[in-house]
Design an enzyme around this catalytic site. Structure first.
Site, PDB file in Angstrom:
ATOM      1  N   LYS A 164       0.847  -1.195   0.000  1.00 32.36           N
ATOM      2  CA  LYS A 164       0.000   0.000   0.000  1.00 32.36           C
ATOM      3  C   LYS A 164       0.885   1.248   0.000  1.00 32.36           C
ATOM      4  O   LYS A 164       1.731   1.427   0.883  1.00 32.36           O
ATOM      5  CB  LYS A 164      -0.902   0.002   1.236  1.00 32.36           C
ATOM      6  CG  LYS A 164      -2.078  -0.983   1.111  1.00 32.36           C
ATOM      7  CD  LYS A 164      -3.032  -0.555   0.036  1.00 32.36           C
ATOM      8  CE  LYS A 164      -4.229  -1.472  -0.034  1.00 32.36           C
ATOM      9  NZ  LYS A 164      -5.150  -1.088  -1.114  1.00 32.36           N
ATOM     10  N   ASP A 193      -0.502  -0.472  -4.696  1.00 35.74           N
ATOM     11  CA  ASP A 193      -1.813   0.160  -4.835  1.00 35.74           C
ATOM     12  C   ASP A 193      -1.725   1.521  -4.150  1.00 35.74           C
ATOM     13  O   ASP A 193      -1.484   1.596  -2.950  1.00 35.74           O
ATOM     14  CB  ASP A 193      -2.897  -0.698  -4.166  1.00 35.74           C
ATOM     15  CG  ASP A 193      -4.302  -0.119  -4.394  1.00 35.74           C
ATOM     16  OD1 ASP A 193      -5.271  -0.780  -3.991  1.00 35.74           O
ATOM     17  OD2 ASP A 193      -4.421   0.971  -4.981  1.00 35.74           O
ATOM     18  N   GLU A 219      -1.686  -0.183  -9.121  1.00 40.03           N
ATOM     19  CA  GLU A 219      -3.149  -0.062  -9.010  1.00 40.03           C
ATOM     20  C   GLU A 219      -3.548   1.363  -8.635  1.00 40.03           C
ATOM     21  O   GLU A 219      -2.957   1.970  -7.734  1.00 40.03           O
ATOM     22  CB  GLU A 219      -3.644  -1.045  -7.954  1.00 40.03           C
ATOM     23  CG  GLU A 219      -5.133  -1.247  -7.894  1.00 40.03           C
ATOM     24  CD  GLU A 219      -5.540  -2.302  -6.871  1.00 40.03           C
ATOM     25  OE1 GLU A 219      -4.792  -3.271  -6.635  1.00 40.03           O
ATOM     26  OE2 GLU A 219      -6.620  -2.121  -6.283  1.00 40.03           O
ATOM     27  N   ASP A 244      -9.037   0.649 -10.247  1.00 43.84           N
ATOM     28  CA  ASP A 244      -9.847   0.109  -9.149  1.00 43.84           C
ATOM     29  C   ASP A 244     -10.973   1.090  -8.857  1.00 43.84           C
ATOM     30  O   ASP A 244     -12.061   0.984  -9.426  1.00 43.84           O
ATOM     31  CB  ASP A 244      -8.967  -0.139  -7.917  1.00 43.84           C
ATOM     32  CG  ASP A 244      -9.770  -0.664  -6.735  1.00 43.84           C
ATOM     33  OD1 ASP A 244      -9.195  -0.867  -5.670  1.00 43.84           O
ATOM     34  OD2 ASP A 244     -10.986  -0.877  -6.887  1.00 43.84           O
TER      35      ASP A 244
HETATM   36  C1  MUC Z   1      -8.153  -1.954  -2.601  1.00 45.81           C
HETATM   37  O1  MUC Z   1      -7.709  -2.518  -3.595  1.00 45.81           O
HETATM   38  O2  MUC Z   1      -7.973  -0.771  -2.363  1.00 45.81           O
HETATM   39  C2  MUC Z   1      -9.358  -3.369   0.679  1.00 45.81           C
HETATM   40  C3  MUC Z   1      -8.467  -3.896   1.509  1.00 45.81           C
HETATM   41  C4  MUC Z   1      -7.183  -3.498   1.084  1.00 45.81           C
HETATM   42  O3  MUC Z   1      -6.114  -3.814   1.622  1.00 45.81           O
HETATM   43  O4  MUC Z   1      -7.256  -2.698  -0.008  1.00 45.81           O
HETATM   44  C5  MUC Z   1      -8.664  -2.476  -0.257  1.00 45.81           C
HETATM   45  C6  MUC Z   1      -8.978  -2.785  -1.649  1.00 45.81           C
HETATM   46 MG    MG Z   2      -7.233  -0.989  -4.845  1.00 48.75          MG
END
Ligand code: MUC
Ligand code: MG
Length: 369
Positions: A164, A193, A219, A244
Site C-alpha cells: 500500500k 496500490d 493499481e 480500481d
Molecule cells: C483496494 O484494492 O484498495 C481493501 C483492503 C485493502 O487492503 O485494499 C482495499 C482494496
Molecule cells: Mg485498490
C-alpha cells in the site's frame, strides 16, 4: 417463493493488526450483515464491507438506504428472480451499489439454497476451484512488511503481495516497495496500490522507478476522476496500470475500454453493485482485452464466499484474487466457505454461498444504532 423480511445488523469486527492504506488506517472493521427471510422458510445472507474513504458510502448510510428504501421495494419479490430484484432496486433508488450488492448476495444465497446448487452454478458454473491468493502488506513499514511476507511465504500461504502506497513522501513509497521486492526476490510477485493518492506527475515519477525495480502492477495511481491521466500512464509505461476506484459502473468500464485507459481492472462485487453487475464489468474487460484481478473490500466470511463464487466463474483471472479478509479479521460472525492452501484460495462445495451465521457472535459484535 416471496421475500417477507430483511434484517440488517451493523457489526464491528477486530483485525489481527492495524491495516494502513493511503486513505485510512483500520484497527477494526465496520460492516453490515443482511439476513433475508422468505415465506418458504429458506433464508439468505449478504454482507456490506467498505473501507473508510475508499468511496463516498458509509456503513451507516448504507444501512439506512437498505432499511428505508430497498427493503420495502423487495417485499414480496421472488429472490430467485435476480433480474426482477435488480429492476425493483433500481426503480427504488439510483446508485447505492454496496447496498444493492448485499441484497443481491442474500437473494443469490437464498436461490442457491432453494435449488440445491452453489451460487457459482447459478451464474453459469465454475471454471476453477482454486485461485492464487494475494496478501496485502499493510504495516506501512518495509521491515515489518518483509517479515510478514516471509512468514506467509514460509507457511506457503501467499506468494503474491501488494504494497500500500499513495500516502506520505513519494520517494519513501517507492523505496519501501522496492526494498520489499528486493528482499522477497524474483520468485515473488509484488504490486503496489496507491488508492488514488498521487497526482499525474507524481505517479509518473513513481511508476518509472517502480517499473525499473521489477514491480508487477500499479493499481489506481491517480484519483478516480482522472481517466485521461490513467490513459497517458498506461500508454507510457510497460508495467500494467490497474483501475480500481475508477471503474465502478458498467459505463466506467466501457469508457476505460474504449480509451485504453487501463491494462487491468480490479473487479469487486460491492463497488459494481452485486455479482451479476460485477460479471457484466468483467465481460466488458474481456471484450477489450483488459486483464482481471479479483478484488476485495476486506470482506468477511459471507462476502468472501460471494466474491469467490463469482471469481470462480470468470473465464480468466490473470491477477488472481485478494480475498484475504478472513485471514486479517481476528474473528467473524460467519465462516467463509473457502480455505487457503498452497498459496491459493480454494472454494468449498457449497449450496448457495455455503455460509451460516453464528447468532451469538452476531450479537457480540453488533454495533448499536
Ligand atoms: C483496494 O484494492 O484498495 C481493501 C483492503 C485493502 O487492503 O485494499 C482495499 C482494496
Ligand atoms: Mg485498490
Amino acid at each position: 417463493m416471496k421475500i417477507e423480511r430483511i434484517v440488517t445488523t451493523r457489526i464491528a469486527l477486530p483485525l489481527r493488526r492495524p491495516h494502513r492504506l493511503a486513505m485510512a488506517t483500520l484497527t477494526d472493521h465496520d460492516m453490515l450483515i443482511v439476513q433475508l427471510f422468505t415465506d418458504e422458510g429458506i433464508a439468505g445472507l449478504g454482507e456490506v464491507s467498505i473501507i473508510p474513504h475508499y468511496g463516498a458510502e458509509t456503513p451507516g448510510a448504507i444501512q439506512h438506504i437498505i432499511d428505508a428504501c430497498l427493503v420495502p421495494a423487495l417485499m414480496g419479490a421472488d429472490p430467485r428472480n435476480l433480474m426482477q430484484v435488480h429492476a425493483r432496486m433500481d426503480a427504488a433508488i439510483m446508485g447505492n451499489a454496496y447496498a444493492k450488492a448485499a441484497l443481491e448476495m442474500a437473494c443469490l444465497d437464498c436461490a442457491g439454497r432453494a435449488l440445491g446448487v452453489s451460487v457459482a452454478t447459478l451464474l453459469g458454473g465454475a471454471v476453477r476451484k482454486r485461485m492464487p491468493a494475494l496478501w496485502v502488506l499493510g504495516h506501512g513499514e518495509a521491515q515489518r512488511d518483509i517479515e510478514e511476507a516471509r512468514s506467509l511465504l514460509d507457511s506457503r500461504s501467499h506468494r503474491l503481495f501488494l504494497v500500500k502506497v499513495g500516502k506520505g513522501e513519494p520517494a519513501e513509497n517507492v523505496r519501501r516497495a522496492l526494498d520489499i521486492k528486493q528482499a522477497l526476490g524474483d520468485q515473488v510477485s509484488v504490486r503496489v496500490d496507491a488508492n488514488q493518492g498521487w497526482d499525474e506527475a507524481t505517479a509518473s515519477w513513481c511508476i518509472e522507478r517502480l517499473e525499473a525495480g521489477g514491480i508487477d502492477a500499479v493499481e489506481q495511481p491517480v484519483p478516480a476522476w482522472n481517466r485521461a491521466a490513467m490513459q497517458r500512464l498506461a500508454a507510457r509505461f510497460t508495467v500494467p496500470i490497474m483501475a480500481d476506484e475508477a471503474v465502478c459502473t458498467l459505463q466506467d468500464a466501457m469508457a476505460f475500454a474504449g480509451e485504453a485507459a487501463a491494462d487491468a481492472f480490479s473487479i469487486k462485487v460491492s463497488k459494481h453493485g452485486g455479482l451479476m453487475r460485477a460479471r457484466q464489468v468483467a465481460t466488458v474487460a474481456e471484450a477489450a482485452g483488459i486483464s482481471l484481478f479479483g478484488g476485495t473490500m476486506l470482506e468477511g466470511g459471507i462476502g468472501t464466499s460471494a466474491c469467490a463464487q463469482l471469481f470462480a466463474t470468470l473465464p480468466s483471472l490473470a491477477w488472481g484474487c485478494q480475498l484475504f479478509g478472513p485471514r486479517l479479521l481476528k474473528d467473524d460472525v460467519a465462516c467463509a466457505a473457502v480455505s487457503y492452501d498452497a498459496f491459493d484460495l480454494v472454494l468449498g462445495d457449497s449450496v448457495g454461498l455455503g455460509v451460516e451465521i453464528d447468532p451469538d457472535k452476531l450479537r457480540f459484535y453488533q454495533v448499536p444504532r
